[in-house]
Design an enzyme around this catalytic site. Structure first.
Site, PDB file in Angstrom:
ATOM      1  N   HIS A   1      40.635  90.750 -46.650  1.00  0.00           N
ATOM      2  CA  HIS A   1      39.745  91.406 -47.609  1.00  0.00           C
ATOM      3  C   HIS A   1      40.489  91.663 -48.904  1.00  0.00           C
ATOM      4  O   HIS A   1      41.722  91.758 -48.931  1.00  0.00           O
ATOM      5  CB  HIS A   1      39.189  92.719 -47.045  1.00  0.00           C
ATOM      6  CG  HIS A   1      40.198  93.843 -47.000  1.00  0.00           C
ATOM      7  ND1 HIS A   1      40.408  94.704 -48.056  1.00  0.00           N
ATOM      8  CD2 HIS A   1      41.049  94.250 -46.020  1.00  0.00           C
ATOM      9  CE1 HIS A   1      41.330  95.576 -47.738  1.00  0.00           C
ATOM     10  NE2 HIS A   1      41.752  95.330 -46.505  1.00  0.00           N
ATOM     11  N   CYS A   2      39.719  91.730 -49.995  1.00  0.00           N
ATOM     12  CA  CYS A   2      40.276  92.149 -51.277  1.00  0.00           C
ATOM     13  C   CYS A   2      39.704  93.528 -51.591  1.00  0.00           C
ATOM     14  O   CYS A   2      39.362  94.274 -50.677  1.00  0.00           O
ATOM     15  CB  CYS A   2      39.958  91.132 -52.370  1.00  0.00           C
ATOM     16  SG  CYS A   2      38.197  90.862 -52.639  1.00  0.00           S
ATOM     17  N   MET A   3      39.560  93.881 -52.855  1.00  0.00           N
ATOM     18  CA  MET A   3      39.108  95.231 -53.195  1.00  0.00           C
ATOM     19  C   MET A   3      37.644  95.468 -52.840  1.00  0.00           C
ATOM     20  O   MET A   3      37.245  96.586 -52.533  1.00  0.00           O
ATOM     21  CB  MET A   3      39.318  95.485 -54.690  1.00  0.00           C
ATOM     22  CG  MET A   3      40.780  95.606 -55.080  1.00  0.00           C
ATOM     23  SD  MET A   3      40.975  96.037 -56.806  1.00  0.00           S
ATOM     24  CE  MET A   3      40.373  97.735 -56.822  1.00  0.00           C
ATOM     25  N   THR A   4      36.835  94.415 -52.857  1.00  0.00           N
ATOM     26  CA  THR A   4      35.400  94.614 -52.631  1.00  0.00           C
ATOM     27  C   THR A   4      34.801  93.654 -51.609  1.00  0.00           C
ATOM     28  O   THR A   4      33.672  93.847 -51.197  1.00  0.00           O
ATOM     29  CB  THR A   4      34.610  94.436 -53.945  1.00  0.00           C
ATOM     30  OG1 THR A   4      34.877  93.125 -54.480  1.00  0.00           O
ATOM     31  CG2 THR A   4      34.999  95.491 -54.966  1.00  0.00           C
ATOM     32  N   ARG A   5      35.531  92.608 -51.195  1.00  0.00           N
ATOM     33  CA  ARG A   5      34.919  91.557 -50.385  1.00  0.00           C
ATOM     34  C   ARG A   5      35.637  91.340 -49.059  1.00  0.00           C
ATOM     35  O   ARG A   5      36.874  91.354 -49.003  1.00  0.00           O
ATOM     36  CB  ARG A   5      34.919  90.223 -51.155  1.00  0.00           C
ATOM     37  CG  ARG A   5      34.306  90.303 -52.533  1.00  0.00           C
ATOM     38  CD  ARG A   5      34.365  88.968 -53.230  1.00  0.00           C
ATOM     39  NE  ARG A   5      34.001  89.076 -54.631  1.00  0.00           N
ATOM     40  CZ  ARG A   5      33.912  88.050 -55.461  1.00  0.00           C
ATOM     41  NH1 ARG A   5      34.170  86.833 -55.033  1.00  0.00           N
ATOM     42  NH2 ARG A   5      33.573  88.231 -56.713  1.00  0.00           N
TER      43      ARG A   5
END
Length: 526
Positions: free
Chosen positions: A29-33
């Protein structure tokens, strides 16, 4: 329901819609996804996924990306990984317990065939979606995205420390805060080198070792191109180039060095060759490039500030939509290393203001579309804090025209901030990552903090107002308004209104009517 149970429920809802655990190759995951590596893309139920209340949208790229929003994605991902592991364990147990050997062999063959087909589909999909430029930009993003939490934390501490110094408060503590804020930035080249080698297929620690040369104080005693080197020369760009070189040198060594001495020779040659090239070439070249970036950014805003802000603010949302905005991190980081702040981020942050104004206008125009209005209510707080993806994928992009008008709002806010840069009042950020209101603690510039905050706040206000006005008046055609305000929810609302009107009419019929003499005459022609 507790928070942990809620996050597990979200993960449990997503898993079957992406083909189950058997269809998952990787989970990150990244910051939002939530980013998933899938074996067979055809098993994914896109519409059902987008229909989940907690899913803001989906993006198909090298990985399949499910937009959950900041904070939530970091909590859902571990639950999702746990569910995948549990489902796989159950499948293995069932396979061991169930069928005769011949049937198992038959199933294994079928599984192999399915895996091969899935691999072929995945490769074909990657080939369609990837160009050399896209692949390079994504790699750059993969290198720097893991550094964002430290950049945010250290940047906020740096801003707090600067405020305390200006106010003359807690003078015994400010040196400690300065050390905490600056320690990471002093060694960021090492972290960049580590991540770069990992991304380009080398040994991460060797990439970090080569990049560490750049920040080593002893390079001040070395001369290259007729000039003394300085510690940190080349910055993150030099570290990036050095680690890429180290990865390729290491791969070459693995091919030609005998296995018996590989453990000794390969790391030695990798560090030696890459280190010498870094000292006598890359540090100087990367230093010149870094200086050129700073000079170009300052010239652009000094001479064409309003126009530059218009273009940058207007084009940033499409970059966010494609996930390529992270590729700008090296430029921001280089500017922070040189000047103490990046003048580009506050301008780019105006795109989020245009998106917020757009969303408010959509909320006002679609008064009978409860689904979109609910999405806006949940995503708007994140939008004010500069996280635009929930509003992009949940509101403006699916609607089409509002996405363009949101860009118009971002362009107006960017032009406002750029204009003040052009007249000498630069607005910068001491760190990257936050945007919107969350950027206020990180603001810095060449004038007083009050002026800097005022210019940035003015830009946000312009972005809100123009994004709202552009969307309200130009974001919808007449047919769009009819279609989007009509649906199951709107129909039920219309029915209730009709029932109310019918009741009112019935009540009026029960009241004695006026006599012809008392009834006012209607104007002719009605």
């Amino acid at each position: 329901m507790s928070t942990d149970n809620t996050n597990r429920a979200i993960a449990a809802a997503i898993l079957p819609l992406v083909g189950g655990a058997a269809n998952i190759d990787s989970v990150v995951h990244c910051m939002t996804r939530l980013r998933l590596g899938l074996r067979d893309r055809r098993l994914v139920q896109d519409e059902a996924l987008v229909g989940l209340p907690d899913v803001m949208g989906v993006v198909e790229d090298e990985t399949y990306q499910i937009v959950l929003g900041p904070g939530k994605v970091a909590r859902v991902t571990p639950e999702f990984e746990a569910l995948v592991a549990e489902e796989r364990a159950e499948e293995r147990a069932a396979e061991r317990a169930a069928e005769p050997e011949e049937s198992a062999t038959s199933q294994a063959l079928t599984a192999d065939e399915l895996a091969e087909r899935g691999a072929e589909l995945k490769a074909a999909q990657k080939a369609r979606n990837q160009t050399s430029v896209k692949l390079f930009l994504r790699r750059i993003a993969n290198i720097f995205v893991p550094l964002i939490p430290a950049l945010i934390g250290c940047g906020i501490i740096a801003g707090l420390n600067g405020l305390l110094i200006n106010l003359g408060w807690l003078t015994a503590v400010t040196p400690a805060l300065g050390a905490i804020a600056s320690g990471f930035m002093a060694l960021i080249a090492v972290f960049v080198g580590f991540n770069t080698a990992k991304e380009f297929g080398g040994t991460p620690i060797l990439g970090g070792a080569v990049a560490a040369i750049i920040v080593y104080a002893g390079v001040a005693n070395i001369e290259a191109f007729g000039q003394k080197l300085s510690p940190g020369q080349g910055g993150v760009l030099g570290a990036l180039a050095a680690a890429v070189l180290a990865s390729y040198v290491e791969k070459w060594c693995r091919k030609v060095v005998p296995e018996a001495v590989d453990v000794l020779v390969t790391p030695t040659l990798t560090v030696l060759v890459s280190g010498l090239v870094t000292i006598f070439g890359l540090m100087f070249v990367a230093g010149e490039v870094s200086t050129a970036i700073g000079t170009a950014a300052n010239w652009l805003l000094d001479n064409t500030g309003a126009f530059a802000g218009l273009v940058l603010g207007g084009l940033f949302l499409p970059l966010v939509m494609l996930g390529l905005h992270q590729a700008l991190i090296p430029i921001h980081t280089t500017l922070i290393e040189q000047q103490g702040y990046t003048v580009l981020l506050p301008i780019l942050a105006m795109a989020g203001a245009g998106q917020v104004g757009c969303a408010i206008a959509v909320f006002k125009r679609l008064k009978r579309n409860n689904s979109i209005r609910t999405t806006i209510r949940s995503a708007l707080p994140a939008g004010f804090l500069g996280v635009g993806e929930p509003l992009i994928y949940g509101v403006s992009l699916p609607l089409g025209r509002p996405f363009i008008t949101a860009c118009v709002g971002g362009a107006a806010g960017g032009a406002f901030v750029g204009f003040f840069s052009m007249v000498g009042d630069k607005v910068g950020s001491t760190a990257i990552g936050p945007s919107g209101w969350a950027l206020f603690p990180l603001l810095d510039g060449n004038k007083g903090l009050g002026e800097t905050i005022a210019v940035y706040a003015g830009g946000l206000l312009v972005g809100y107002v123009v994004g709202f006005a552009a969307t309200y008046f130009f974001g919808f055609s007449k047919q769009m308004l009819v279609d989007l305000n009509t649906g199951p929810e709107a129909d039920s609302e219309a029915d209730s209104e009709a029932d109310s009107e019918a009741d009112s009419e019935a009540d009026s019929e029960a009241v004695p009517s006026e006599s012809p003499a008392e009834r006012p005459k209607e104007p002719a022609g009605v």
